[in-house]
Design a protein around this motif. Structure first.
Motif, PDB file in Angstrom:
ATOM      1  N   LYS A 332      -9.990  -6.162   8.588  1.00 21.35           N
ATOM      2  CA  LYS A 332      -8.838  -6.706   8.598  1.00 21.35           C
ATOM      3  C   LYS A 332      -9.104  -7.815   7.179  1.00 21.35           C
ATOM      4  CE  LYS A 332      -6.844  -6.563  13.065  1.00 21.35           C
ATOM      5  NZ  LYS A 332      -6.564  -7.178  14.334  1.00 21.35           N
ATOM      6  N   GLU A 335      -9.777  -5.918   3.912  1.00 22.48           N
ATOM      7  CA  GLU A 335      -8.566  -4.829   3.417  1.00 22.48           C
ATOM      8  C   GLU A 335      -9.401  -3.427   3.208  1.00 22.48           C
ATOM      9  OE1 GLU A 335      -5.158  -5.390   3.300  1.00 22.48           O
ATOM     10  OE2 GLU A 335      -5.057  -7.542   2.809  1.00 22.48           O
ATOM     11  N   LYS A 337     -11.932  -2.514   2.118  1.00 25.73           N
ATOM     12  CA  LYS A 337     -12.849  -2.469   0.668  1.00 25.73           C
ATOM     13  C   LYS A 337     -14.054  -2.129   0.948  1.00 25.73           C
ATOM     14  CE  LYS A 337      -9.806  -5.105  -2.534  1.00 25.73           C
ATOM     15  NZ  LYS A 337      -9.477  -5.904  -3.299  1.00 25.73           N
ATOM     16  N   TYR A 389       4.710  -2.696   3.243  1.00 26.62           N
ATOM     17  CA  TYR A 389       3.559  -2.858   2.392  1.00 26.62           C
ATOM     18  C   TYR A 389       3.924  -3.321   1.154  1.00 26.62           C
ATOM     19  CZ  TYR A 389       0.221  -0.402   5.262  1.00 26.62           C
ATOM     20  OH  TYR A 389      -0.852   0.162   6.339  1.00 26.62           O
ATOM     21  N   CYS A 392      -0.738  -5.903  -3.977  1.00 29.29           N
ATOM     22  CA  CYS A 392      -1.377  -7.396  -4.347  1.00 29.29           C
ATOM     23  C   CYS A 392      -1.131  -7.740  -5.835  1.00 29.29           C
ATOM     24  CB  CYS A 392      -2.843  -7.384  -3.881  1.00 29.29           C
ATOM     25  SG  CYS A 392      -3.885  -8.749  -4.504  1.00 29.29           S
ATOM     26  N   ASN A 398      -2.563  -1.719  -1.696  1.00 35.26           N
ATOM     27  CA  ASN A 398      -1.394  -2.047  -0.889  1.00 35.26           C
ATOM     28  C   ASN A 398      -1.986  -3.072   0.160  1.00 35.26           C
ATOM     29  OD1 ASN A 398       0.470  -0.350  -2.368  1.00 35.26           O
ATOM     30  ND2 ASN A 398      -0.598   1.440  -1.360  1.00 35.26           N
ATOM     31  N   THR A 399      -1.051  -3.774   0.689  1.00 37.20           N
ATOM     32  CA  THR A 399      -1.358  -4.880   1.553  1.00 37.20           C
ATOM     33  C   THR A 399      -0.221  -5.012   2.238  1.00 37.20           C
ATOM     34  OG1 THR A 399      -2.505  -6.914   2.180  1.00 37.20           O
ATOM     35  CG2 THR A 399      -1.179  -6.705   0.134  1.00 37.20           C
ATOM     36  N   LYS A 400      -0.519  -5.664   3.703  1.00 37.87           N
ATOM     37  CA  LYS A 400       0.671  -6.080   4.526  1.00 37.87           C
ATOM     38  C   LYS A 400       1.161  -7.473   4.126  1.00 37.87           C
ATOM     39  CE  LYS A 400       1.969  -3.808   7.433  1.00 37.87           C
ATOM     40  NZ  LYS A 400       3.013  -2.826   7.627  1.00 37.87           N
ATOM     41  N   LYS A 401       0.165  -8.370   3.343  1.00 44.46           N
ATOM     42  CA  LYS A 401       0.562  -9.713   2.965  1.00 44.46           C
ATOM     43  C   LYS A 401       1.367  -9.573   1.524  1.00 44.46           C
ATOM     44  CE  LYS A 401      -1.721 -13.195   3.085  1.00 44.46           C
ATOM     45  NZ  LYS A 401      -2.906 -14.097   2.931  1.00 44.46           N
ATOM     46  N   CYS A 405      -3.527 -10.230  -1.354  1.00 43.54           N
ATOM     47  CA  CYS A 405      -4.002  -9.557  -0.167  1.00 43.54           C
ATOM     48  C   CYS A 405      -4.865 -10.559   0.564  1.00 43.54           C
ATOM     49  CB  CYS A 405      -4.720  -8.386  -0.400  1.00 43.54           C
ATOM     50  SG  CYS A 405      -6.268  -8.394  -1.371  1.00 43.54           S
ATOM     51  N   THR A 406      -5.259 -10.256   1.707  1.00 47.22           N
ATOM     52  CA  THR A 406      -6.058 -11.034   2.635  1.00 47.22           C
ATOM     53  C   THR A 406      -7.448 -11.511   1.883  1.00 47.22           C
ATOM     54  OG1 THR A 406      -5.221 -10.480   4.488  1.00 47.22           O
ATOM     55  CG2 THR A 406      -7.256 -11.560   4.826  1.00 47.22           C
TER      56      THR A 406
END
Length: 777
Positions: A332, A335, A337, A389, A392, A398-401, A405-406
């Motif tokens: 989480k 992400e 990575k 999604y 960033c 691609n991120t949920k934020k 991204c986080t």
């Protein structure tokens, strides 16, 4: 008052052999009796240990060896269950179980500690003599330094007494300032590391390849595991332990991915990502031991993105639960990575009464962990359809934020933190705290902390439980540096403050505005760790042991993180950056000429840890050097570095540069010869165009078949170039003309095995003679 047996076993395990340090300093009496006396003296009037607990710790140390003569003044005598736990753990650590014969068996107390890298190297040499093995005399671990040749035993006692005095004073101080027994054990483990890492454990072997620290902390780890399993399963002489090995995968891809002019502060982001990995790699094993209520000494090794921990069987299920939670948190926060994989398996020190054979468990765990690089757990890679999604705005994933991204958000919060001036409260070792750096800091100075720089740790007033030296270097911009930069008029970071940029590094070169990035890596690491021991040398057998494994792993990690950092800062402080180091490798970038010099120097200095002469070295490094422009995406640079490393690893003990695979000696010779040619150009003895002509002849030799016509054609061209560019020059003496012609002839007319060398000499000379106003060629 209830006795805390786990803490008792931890203290006894750590201090059971401290009497050996007393004997190394010239003290009399058996080492176990000296340990007893030391404990009684140090713990006297302790505020956190009762008299009964002090007596128990001291007696466990006093009687941890079998003795036929001495009465055992402890409950149940030789049958005392805790005493036997310590005895068996003592043997499990060194993989040696000798029946103790007291002072009847001779012990050479003043023999120094063998460098384990030098000891392992000797296993490959049939004609090695004991004097060839490099040694450490008693000293502090910090600053980390190379071993030296054996210079006799006379200086050992004074050095050992000096170490003992410092250790004693600091233990007393930490015992006084600690408010809990657990807090004291954390400090005690660090002080043993600081003062006994260069003290030999054994007094009897010819090769002293186990340090007192590595034997002591692994003994304590086994003892605590035995105790916890005993409380659950009852007493067992042949203990089965749990081995946990873990690794963070995708580190270098994460650090260097999308590093280009479009990302904010590219070089600073590299440093930030590298620092985050250092903190993460530090926190994970400590979080595991803390949540399991074990001790840091259960961590056998941690560095370079890997760790190994010894656990009791009773904690297997709980350990798996903690690990899965950590894997989810990493997924989480970063992400996906990077990702954590681990192997958790049982191992036995001995499978029968005679043989130590547990190295097979470590090899199996290592191979299983390596295979997970290509067989990643996919549980956390599933598509989340709970919401939209977003892309960033910084790294483009691609991120949920929304926004960034986080992981980019975390990086931004760590961007201005200098890790060398940062510390982590042990009680706050939780990777979720990476979200807010301040949540890792201690609330008071009296909290055991992990530091990332030795100098800062000892300037700070906090309590030290460990120092995990970061191997990275940073270069701050200065006014002089900017004024001397050849690219100052087109600088992308105006002003004299902050870190330098990649363009700054390229601007340091007065000729070709090119950078070089290099990686060095130990050859055959798995073989060195798991295959060399056991070996027989000088008519004695040296078995595989967990203390030896820990010692060699720590030595390699300290070389790459601590020693090389100081080396690079001293020799190339303003022109070469360490982007990443740890475990068994290092990554450099900077001014291209100095990066090449640094690679050669690192290989030379690595030899100082291995053998007295180069012709005795069997432990080697491979290196990959890539030239590139400062604006080239760094992930593309790293892909080329990795691709070339795979090539040179097939040769080993060499370096690949400009698609040429050379020995380090030949690389150094190429530098020297290219300097000579560059000086010829600068002095107008020859033209730069002549270097290009010679390079054409080299390439012609490489491309054409070696027929009579091809040879004649090459000879004719060479004579033509000489006549036109050298012989016809009236301002050159006949002697100088002949010297130039002879040196170029020797460079061009070589066999196929020397073509790479000659081509590199010319390419380097061409780079060195480039004028800044010229277009890229």
């Amino acid at each position: 008052m209830r006795i805390d047996m786990k803490n008792i076993m931890a203290a006894a395990g750590l201090l059971h052999d401290i009497g050996k340090l007393i004997r190394r300093g010239g003290g009399f009496g058996t080492h176990h009796y000296n340990s007893y006396s030391f404990i009684k003296q140090i713990f006297e009037n302790s505020c956190i240990y009762s008299d009964k607990e002090v007596d128990y710790i001291a007696k466990l140390a006093r009687f941890h060896h079998d003795s036929q003569d001495d009465p055992i003044d402890i409950e149940n005598g030789k049958k005392n269950i805790y005493l036997n736990m310590l005895r068996y753990s003592d043997g499990d650590s060194a993989s040696e179980r000798k029946e103790y014969t007291g002072e009847n068996e001779p012990s050479v107390e003043t023999e120094p500690l063998s460098s384990i890298l030098s000891a392992v190297n000797s296993a490959f040499l049939n004609d090695a003599v004991i004097q060839d093995i490099l040694v450490y005399y008693p000293s502090e671990l910090y600053p980390f330094h190379p071993p030296e040749k054996h210079d006799g035993r006379e200086k050992t006692p004074n050095l050992a007494r000096n170490v003992l005095d410092k250790f004693t004073d600091e233990v007393k101080y930490e015992l006084k300032r600690s408010t809990t027994k657990e807090q004291f054990i954390l400090s005690l483990n660090f002080l043993l590391k600081k003062y006994t890492s260069f003290v030999t454990s054994s007094g009897k072997e010819d090769i002293r390849d186990i340090s007192l620290y590595h034997h002591s902390f692994t003994t304590a780890a086994f003892a605590v595991c035995r105790l916890l399993d005993y409380e659950q399963f009852g007493n067992r002489k042949e203990q089965t332990y749990m081995l946990l090995t873990g690794r963070i995968y995708g580190i270098q891809e994460y650090i260097f991915d999308n590093i280009n002019k479009n990302i904010e502060k590219p070089l600073k982001r590299i440093f930030t990502r590298s620092s985050l990995i250092s903190v993460l790699n530090t926190i994970i094993p400590y979080q595991i031991t803390r949540e399991l209520t074990l001790y840091p000494f259960n961590i056998i090794f941690s560095g370079g993105g890997t760790f190994s921990i010894v656990l009791p069987q009773v904690y297997k299920d709980k350990a798996e639960e903690i690990l899965e939670n950590i894997k989810l948190d990493i997924s989480k926060l970063f992400e996906n990575k990077i990702y954590l994989e681990y192997v958790l398996k049982e191992f036995k020190i001995r499978e029968d009464q005679n043989l130590y054979s547990f190295e097979k468990y470590f090899k199996e765990a290592s191979y299983q962990l390596n295979s997970k690089k290509y067989n990643r757990t996919v549980d956390y890679l599933l598509f989340d359809n709970s919401g939209p999604y977003y892309v960033c705005k910084n790294c483009g994933i691609n991120t949920k934020k929304q926004g960034i991204c986080t992981v980019c958000d975390i990086e931004n919060k760590w961007m201005d933190i200098l890790l060398e001036h940062f510390k982590v409260d042990y009680q706050k070792t939780d990777i979720q705290n990476l979200l807010e750096p301040c949540s890792l800091l201690p609330e008071t100075d009296n909290q055991p902390c992990i530091y990332f720089d030795y100098a800062f740790a000892h300037e700070d007033t906090g309590q030290i439980m460990d120092i995990k030296q970061t191997g990275k270097t940073r270069i701050k911009k200065t006014e002089d540096m900017c004024k001397n930069c050849y690219d100052r008029d087109s600088c992308d970071t105006k002003g004299y403050e902050g870190d330098i940029s990649l363009n700054c590094l390229a601007g340091l070169s007065k000729n070709d505005p090119m950078m070089a990035t290099a990686k060095l890596d130990v050859d055959d690491l798995g073989f060195l760790l798991y295959e060399v021991y056991p070996f027989e040398k000088f008519d004695k057998m040296y078995p595989f042991s967990i203390s030896r494994l820990s010692y060699i792993s720590d030595t390699l990690d300290s070389f790459f993180t601590t020693y090389l950092k100081k080396l690079i800062e001293t020799l190339y402080g303003n022109s070469v950056l360490i982007l990443y180091s740890g475990g068994d490798d290092i990554l450099l970038t900077g001014k291209w000429e100095d990066v090449i010099k640094a690679v050669i120097q690192i290989e030379r200095d690595f030899g100082k840890f291995i053998a007295r002469s180069d012709n005795q070295r069997e432990i080697t490094l491979s290196a990959s050097i890539v030239f590139h422009r400062s604006n080239r995406p760094f992930n593309a640079v790293m892909n080329k570095v990795t691709e070339n490393m795979d090539i040179v690893k097939k040769h080993k003990d060499g370096v690949i540069i400009s698609d040429c695979v050379l020995t380090y000696q030949n690389l150094n010779s190429a530098l020297i010869k290219s300097n000579e040619l560059a000086n010829r150009v600068d002095n107008h003895d020859i033209s730069r165009k002549l270097l290009f002509d010679m390079l054409k002849l080299i390439n012609m030799t490489n491309q054409e078949r070696k027929s009579a016509i091809a040879v004649a054609k090459k000879a004719a061209l060479f004579n033509y170039y000489m006549e036109r560019n050298v012989i016809s020059k009236e301002d050159l003496s006949t002697e100088k003309k002949e010297h130039i012609r002879s040196s170029l002839y020797d460079l061009v007319n070589v066999g196929a095995d020397s073509l790479d060398f000659s081509r590199l000499v010319l390419e380097l000379a061409i780079r060195k003679t480039k004028v800044r106003s010229e277009e890229n060629e």
